[in-house]
Design a protein around this motif. Structure first.
Motif, PDB file in Angstrom:
ATOM      1  N   THR A 138      17.690  -4.679   6.699  1.00  0.00           N
ATOM      2  CA  THR A 138      16.587  -5.561   7.083  1.00  0.00           C
ATOM      3  C   THR A 138      17.098  -6.767   7.847  1.00  0.00           C
ATOM      4  N   CYS A 195       3.400  -2.189  -2.623  1.00  0.00           N
ATOM      5  CA  CYS A 195       2.755  -2.418  -1.324  1.00  0.00           C
ATOM      6  C   CYS A 195       1.877  -3.652  -1.444  1.00  0.00           C
ATOM      7  N   PRO A 253       4.591  -7.256   6.202  1.00  0.00           N
ATOM      8  CA  PRO A 253       5.886  -7.150   5.529  1.00  0.00           C
ATOM      9  C   PRO A 253       6.601  -8.476   5.309  1.00  0.00           C
ATOM     10  N   MET A 258      10.058  -3.696  -0.166  1.00  0.00           N
ATOM     11  CA  MET A 258      10.977  -3.308   0.897  1.00  0.00           C
ATOM     12  C   MET A 258      11.314  -1.821   0.828  1.00  0.00           C
ATOM     13  N   TYR A 272       9.288   0.431  -0.292  1.00  0.00           N
ATOM     14  CA  TYR A 272       8.079   1.092   0.228  1.00  0.00           C
ATOM     15  C   TYR A 272       8.095   1.078   1.752  1.00  0.00           C
ATOM     16  N   PHE A 273       8.409  -0.086   2.342  1.00  0.00           N
ATOM     17  CA  PHE A 273       8.450  -0.173   3.808  1.00  0.00           C
ATOM     18  C   PHE A 273       9.493   0.793   4.371  1.00  0.00           C
ATOM     19  N   TYR A 274      10.640   0.855   3.691  1.00  0.00           N
ATOM     20  CA  TYR A 274      11.710   1.736   4.175  1.00  0.00           C
ATOM     21  C   TYR A 274      11.336   3.210   4.011  1.00  0.00           C
ATOM     22  N   ASN A 329       8.560   4.443   4.347  1.00  0.00           N
ATOM     23  CA  ASN A 329       7.635   4.715   5.445  1.00  0.00           C
ATOM     24  C   ASN A 329       8.182   4.230   6.786  1.00  0.00           C
ATOM     25  N   ARG A 330       9.505   4.294   6.902  1.00  0.00           N
ATOM     26  CA  ARG A 330      10.166   3.698   8.069  1.00  0.00           C
ATOM     27  C   ARG A 330       9.804   4.376   9.388  1.00  0.00           C
ATOM     28  N   LEU A 367       6.930   2.242  10.137  1.00  0.00           N
ATOM     29  CA  LEU A 367       6.990   0.789   9.970  1.00  0.00           C
ATOM     30  C   LEU A 367       8.239   0.123  10.519  1.00  0.00           C
ATOM     31  N   PHE A 392      11.087  -4.472  10.507  1.00  0.00           N
ATOM     32  CA  PHE A 392       9.785  -3.920  10.148  1.00  0.00           C
ATOM     33  C   PHE A 392       8.700  -4.565  11.003  1.00  0.00           C
ATOM     34  N   VAL A 417      -0.908   0.560  12.403  1.00  0.00           N
ATOM     35  CA  VAL A 417       0.307  -0.253  12.420  1.00  0.00           C
ATOM     36  C   VAL A 417       0.303  -1.127  13.669  1.00  0.00           C
TER      37      VAL A 417
END
Length: 458
Positions: free
Chosen positions: A56, A339, A370, A388, A390-392, A394-395, A398, A404, A415
Motif C-alpha cells: 500500500t 468493508c 479506502p 485493507m 478486503y481491498f486487496y 478485490n484488487r 480496486l 487503491f 469504482v
C-alpha cells in the motif's frame, strides 16, 4: 448542506465532478503482488499484514513521485489513469504538503534514493519560493508551470490559510529530517524553514479572536469563513501559535477554534463519546479526514488542551465510523467488519457518473473510500487491516497504478478509477506513523512547534 467547516469540500463537488464511464483496466506493473488469488472473490489471495502495508505504501507513493506535476514536482490535484490530461498542471498546495511527507517516507522505505529525494524537493521548494503568495499564504491551487494562482472559485483567488497549514506541516518535517545532513541537505532544511515562517498567520485574524480561511487581493476577506472547530483545521492554529514572527495569542485559539469551550460535546454513539461537536455532524462525527489531515505531523498521542484529549477524539471518531458501517442502517451491499470507511472523496452520482461528496454516517450514499479506513490505522489497527485485506482481495477492481482507487460502491458495482492527492497522501503517511512514528517524531521535535503548543496550553 453541511455548514461552514465543509464549505470547500462541498464546493469542490462542483469543481471536481467529471464525466463517468471509466473503462481503464489496471495491469500490475509495480511491486509483485503476493498470493495466488485472482481477486475476484473465488480464491482468497495470501498476503501478510506487513506485505500489505508495504504494498500500500509503495503503490501510493507513486502518486507523488511517478505522477507528480512534471514541471514543479508538486502534487497534482487529481490523477485519472484513463485520462492523464485531466487537470494537468493543477498543483494542490495541501496535497503538496502531504506529498513532501510521502517523499520522506519513500526515502526511508527505499522507494527512492536520498539523493533523488533531495533533488526533487529542492526543485519543488524553489517552485514554492517563487509561486504566488498572499501575505505569506499560498493559494489552494497553483499553476505548476508558472507558479501563479489558479482560482478555486470565483472569490477564492488568493491565500488559503488551511491549505497553507497542510503544506507548512510538511515543510517542518523536511526541516527536521535534513537539518543535520550534508551541506545541500542543510540548505534544503533552511529553505523549508524560511518558507513556512514567511506566512503572516496573525494578519489572517483581521484583528479578531479567530483565524480566517481566505484572503484575496480582489475580494479581500469577503468569503468570511472563520476557522472554528471541530473539523480538519486544528493544525492551522498550532502553526499560527508556533510562528516566531507572526504568532497568535492563546485567546485567538480559545475564542476562535474552541469557541470558549463550546467545542465540547456530551454526545455518545455506539458507546463512544464524541467529546467534540463535529460541525454539521454532531450525532455520528464528520468525514474521517477530520481525524487525519491535522495529525499527519501533529502527534495526537497525549495531545490535550484545556478542553479535550485529541487522541481520544480521533480514536472514538474512527470507531464510530466503523461501527456505523458494521450496523449498516442503509443496508448497502458488503458494508461490514472488513468493508468500511466514510470520508470526503470521489463519489457516484445518481446517474452513475463520477462526482464528489463528503461521505459520513450522516451523509451515506453507499460509497466506501479506502483512504478512510487505511489512514485511520493508528486509531483502529485491526479494523483498518481487515479493510485493507478486503481491498486487496478485490484488487482486480480496486488497485490501480497509484494505490487503491479513491472510492467504490459494491451496492452499485461501481469504482472511481481515479485519485486525489489529499486522499492518497494520508494513507502512506499514517501507515508510517503507525509503523515507526516517523512524521510524528519529526514534526514534534521542532522547537517552534513545541513553543506553539506551550503557548496554547497543550
Amino acid at each position: 448542506m453541511i455548514k461552514k467547516a465543509l464549505y470547500l469540500v462541498l464546493f469542490a463537488a462542483l469543481i471536481i465532478s467529471c464525466g463517468g464511464g471509466d473503462d481503464y483496466t489496471y495491469v500490475p506493473t509495480g511491486p509483485e503482488l503476493p498470493g495466488n488469488g485472482s481477486g475476484d472473490g473465488e480464491e482468497d489471495p495470501t498476503i501478510t499484514d506487513e506485505e500489505l502495508l508495504d504494498l500500500t505504501q509503495e503503490t501510493t507513493f507513486k502518486y507523488f513521485w511517478d505522477f507528480a506535476d512534471a514541471d514543479s514536482g508538486g502534487a497534482r490535484e487529481r490523477y485519472h489513469p484513463n485520462d492523464p490530461g485531466n487537470s494537468e498542471g493543477v498543483v494542490t498546495t495541501g496535497g503538496t504538503g502531504f506529498g513532501i511527507m510521502a517523499i520522506l517516507v519513500g526515502i526511508e522505505r527505499g522507494f527512492v534514493t536520498r539523493a533523488d529525494g533531495v533533488e526533487r524537493m529542492s526543485n519543488l521548494l524553489d517552485f514554492l519560493e517563487h509561486a504566488d503568495r498572499f501575505h505569506g499564504a499560498w493559494p489552494h491551487w497553483i499553476n505548476g508551470s508558472t507558479g501563479t494562482v489558479i482560482p478555486f472559485s470565483d472569490m477564492d483567488d488568493g491565500g488559503d490559510l488551511v491549505e497553507t497549514a497542510f503544506l507548512a506541516q510538511g515543510l517542518i518535517c523536511v526541516k527536521e529530517y535534513f537539518k543535520n545532513g550534508s551541506d545541500a541537505e542543510q540548505v534544503l532544511a533552511q529553505q523549508a524553514d524560511d518558507l513556512w515562517k514567511g506566512v503572516e498567520w496573525d494578519w489572517y485574524t483581521q484583528n479578531q479572536n479567530v483565524l480566517y480561511w481566505h484572503w484575496s487581493p480582489n475580494h479581500g476577506f469577503d468569503i468570511g469563513l472563520q476557522l472554528k472547530g471541530y473539523n480538519e483545521v486544528l493544525i492551522t492554529y498550532i502553526l499560527a501559535a508556533a510562528s516566531p514572527d507572526f504568532g497568535i495569542a492563546k485567546e485567538i485559539y480559545s475564542k476562535g477554534w474552541a469557541s470558549s469551550g463550546g467545542i465540547q460535546s456530551a454526545n455518545t454513539q455506539y458507546g463512544y463519546p464524541l467529546l467534540v461537536k463535529h460541525n454539521g455532524n454532531e450525532q455520528f462525527g464528520g468525514p474521517l479526514f477530520w481525524a487525519h489531515y491535522s495529525y499527519l505531523g501533529l502527534d495526537p498521542r497525549n495531545l490535550s488542551d484545556d478542553y479535550v484529549n485529541f487522541w481520544d477524539v480521533n480514536v472514538n471518531h474512527a470507531k464510530i465510523n466503523y461501527e456505523y458501517c458494521v450496523a449498516n442502517p442503509g443496508f448497502f451491499q458488503d458494508y461490514g467488519e472488513d468493508c468500511w470507511g466514510l470520508t470526503a472523496s470521489y463519489s457516484r452520482n445518481n446517474d452513475g457518473s463520477i462526482g464528489y461528496n463528503a461521505h459520513s454516517p450522516s451523509n451515506d450514499t453507499g460509497v466506501i473510500s479506502p483512504t478512510a479506513a487505511i489512514s485511520s490505522i493508528p486509531y483502529t489497527p485491526e479494523e483498518s487491516l481487515d479493510a485493507m485485506h478486503y481491498f486487496y482481495k478485490n484488487r482486480d477492481d480496486l488497485l490501480g497504478p497509484a494505490g487503491f482507487y479513491d472510492a467504490f460502491s459494491p451496492e452499485y458495482d461501481w469504482v472511481a478509477e481515479a485519485y486525489l492527492a489529499i486522499d492518497q497522501g494520508p494513507q502512506i503517511i499514517m501507515i508510517e506513523n503507525h509503523r515507526t512514528g516517523l512524521l510524528w517524531n519529526l514534526f514534534m521535535a521542532n522547537e517552534d512547534v513545541q513553543a506553539g503548543l506551550t503557548r496554547l496550553g497543550f
